[in-house]
Design a protein around this motif. Structure first.
Motif, mmCIF file in Angstrom:
data_model
loop_
_atom_site.group_PDB
_atom_site.id
_atom_site.type_symbol
_atom_site.label_atom_id
_atom_site.label_comp_id
_atom_site.label_asym_id
_atom_site.label_seq_id
_atom_site.Cartn_x
_atom_site.Cartn_y
_atom_site.Cartn_z
ATOM 1 N N GLU A 41 41.427 54.054 38.329
ATOM 2 C CA GLU A 41 41.111 52.651 38.643
ATOM 3 C C GLU A 41 40.309 51.995 37.523
ATOM 4 O O GLU A 41 40.730 51.015 36.921
ATOM 5 N N TYR A 63 40.881 48.001 24.248
ATOM 6 C CA TYR A 63 41.337 46.896 25.104
ATOM 7 C C TYR A 63 40.582 45.614 24.765
ATOM 8 O O TYR A 63 41.175 44.537 24.627
ATOM 9 N N GLY A 123 38.286 41.681 38.701
ATOM 10 C CA GLY A 123 38.700 42.632 37.665
ATOM 11 C C GLY A 123 38.740 41.940 36.312
ATOM 12 O O GLY A 123 39.741 41.986 35.608
ATOM 13 N N CYS A 124 37.618 41.345 35.935
ATOM 14 C CA CYS A 124 37.574 40.457 34.744
ATOM 15 C C CYS A 124 37.650 41.219 33.425
ATOM 16 O O CYS A 124 37.949 40.629 32.390
ATOM 17 N N PRO A 181 36.901 42.763 29.863
ATOM 18 C CA PRO A 181 36.007 42.298 28.791
ATOM 19 C C PRO A 181 35.942 40.776 28.665
ATOM 20 O O PRO A 181 35.325 40.257 27.737
ATOM 21 N N VAL A 202 40.208 36.520 29.587
ATOM 22 C CA VAL A 202 40.862 35.572 30.508
ATOM 23 C C VAL A 202 39.820 34.617 31.094
ATOM 24 O O VAL A 202 40.065 33.409 31.229
ATOM 25 N N GLY A 229 34.238 46.667 38.086
ATOM 26 C CA GLY A 229 33.537 47.905 38.433
ATOM 27 C C GLY A 229 33.150 48.715 37.210
ATOM 28 O O GLY A 229 32.508 49.752 37.346
ATOM 29 N N SER A 230 33.557 48.257 36.014
ATOM 30 C CA SER A 230 33.250 49.001 34.787
ATOM 31 C C SER A 230 32.103 48.330 34.034
ATOM 32 O O SER A 230 32.255 47.223 33.514
ATOM 33 N N MET A 244 33.067 47.588 30.429
ATOM 34 C CA MET A 244 33.838 46.351 30.231
ATOM 35 C C MET A 244 32.902 45.142 30.288
ATOM 36 O O MET A 244 32.988 44.219 29.462
ATOM 37 N N SER A 247 30.560 45.409 40.266
ATOM 38 C CA SER A 247 30.853 45.845 41.641
ATOM 39 C C SER A 247 32.301 46.301 41.730
ATOM 40 O O SER A 247 33.185 45.759 41.053
ATOM 41 N N MET A 248 32.519 47.268 42.605
ATOM 42 C CA MET A 248 33.895 47.593 42.961
ATOM 43 C C MET A 248 34.419 46.433 43.813
ATOM 44 O O MET A 248 33.640 45.784 44.523
ATOM 45 N N ILE A 249 35.712 46.208 43.767
ATOM 46 C CA ILE A 249 36.269 45.063 44.498
ATOM 47 C C ILE A 249 35.981 45.170 45.996
ATOM 48 O O ILE A 249 35.565 44.204 46.628
ATOM 49 N N ASN A 255 43.942 38.993 36.921
ATOM 50 C CA ASN A 255 45.002 39.377 35.989
ATOM 51 C C ASN A 255 44.930 40.874 35.712
ATOM 52 O O ASN A 255 43.881 41.386 35.299
ATOM 53 N N SER A 256 46.034 41.542 35.955
ATOM 54 C CA SER A 256 46.157 42.970 35.591
ATOM 55 C C SER A 256 45.176 43.891 36.303
ATOM 56 O O SER A 256 44.735 44.877 35.707
ATOM 57 N N LEU A 273 44.655 49.711 41.159
ATOM 58 C CA LEU A 273 44.068 50.126 42.433
ATOM 59 C C LEU A 273 44.864 51.255 43.072
ATOM 60 O O LEU A 273 46.083 51.139 43.213
#
Ligand SMILES: C[S@@+](CC[C@H](N)C(=O)[O-])C[C@H]1O[C@@H](n2cnc3c(N)ncnc32)[C@H](O)[C@@H]1O
Length: 218
Positions: A8, A19, A52-53, A55, A58, A76-77, A80, A103-105, A120-121, A126
């Motif tokens: 994930e 990335y 899930g933004c 780095p 977007v 969640g990273s 990133m 945070s995790m989604i 996006n992406s 998941l």
């Protein structure tokens, strides 16, 4: 071809920097153009959520295209988000309009009413795709606009290899690996429709928009 999930979160240092430093000008500008086309009211959105933004490229492009919006951006990273925060530090005009949350989604909580939620992406990352759709259902209202773009799983391994060759053969090895793994982890249009129906989001439309992408909007 059966789905093959991938890890994930993107947290490997080499993976994250490859990335974050990749040139996504064309696909990310395309994301903004498609969002404008399929979410005609996006320009009126004030309160926006980016799930899930990563780095942040977007998010920056969105903030630039829609100057009235304030964006909550979640990933969640930590690795990133570090990239995203560093880049934001160099763009003074966007500071104050983008708020990052680590945070995790499925853990993300907000009391805000968002005008627009986009992603996006993220979906193909998941393990359980319902995490995204259930969260969207939980935090959206009737008025919230939704725009999600993701990869589309090819029908065969051979097709996935061809897409990798066609689109990322000049990229670093690690990006080629991630793109290939992401194609195998992605969903088909009918699978996404079934997920939306399970989440009570059948009003959203699903559309294949290229040989490797689908969008969900409404
Ligand atoms: C392929 S990147 C996309 C980043 C960005 N949206 C973009 O388009 O460049 C996917 C991002 O989703 C994050 N992610 C994956 N699963 C997640 C989860 N369950 N909760 C929070 N973030 C997650 C990863 O850490 C990664 O940063």
């Amino acid at each position: 071809m059966k789905r093959l999930p991938e890890p994930e979160l993107m947290v490997e240092p080499e993976q994250v920097s490859a990335y974050a430093e990749a040139d996504f000008e064309e696909p990310h500008s395309n994301f903004i153009n498609l969002l404008k086309k399929y979410c005609s009211k996006a320009s009126e959105a004030r309160s926006v959520l980016d799930l899930g933004c990563g780095p942040g490229d977007v998010t920056f492009k969105f903030a630039d295209a829609f100057p009235k919006a304030t964006i909550d951006a979640v990933d969640g990273s930590k690795e990133m988000l570090e990239f995203a925060k560093n880049i934001l530090g160099d763009i003074p005009e966007l500071r104050g309009r983008i708020n990052y949350t680590h945070s995790m989604i499925h853990d993300y909580k907000s009391t805000k009413e968002y005008d627009l939620i986009y992603s996006n992406s993220l979906l193909h990352h998941l393990m359980d795709p319902m995490v995204l759709w259930n969260k969207i259902y939980e935090i959206s209202s009737e008025e919230t606009k939704i725009f999600v773009m993701d990869l589309l799983r090819p029908e065969t391994i051979g097709e996935a290899k061809k897409l990798k060759e066609l689109y990322v053969s000049n990229e670093p090895e690690i990006l080629q690996r991630d793109f290939y793994n992401s194609l195998l982890a992605a969903f088909e249009v009918d699978e996404v429709r079934e997920q939306l129906s399970q989440a009570g989001l059948s009003k959203l439309e699903v559309k294949q928009i290229s040989d490797r992408h689908l969008i969900v909007f409404g």
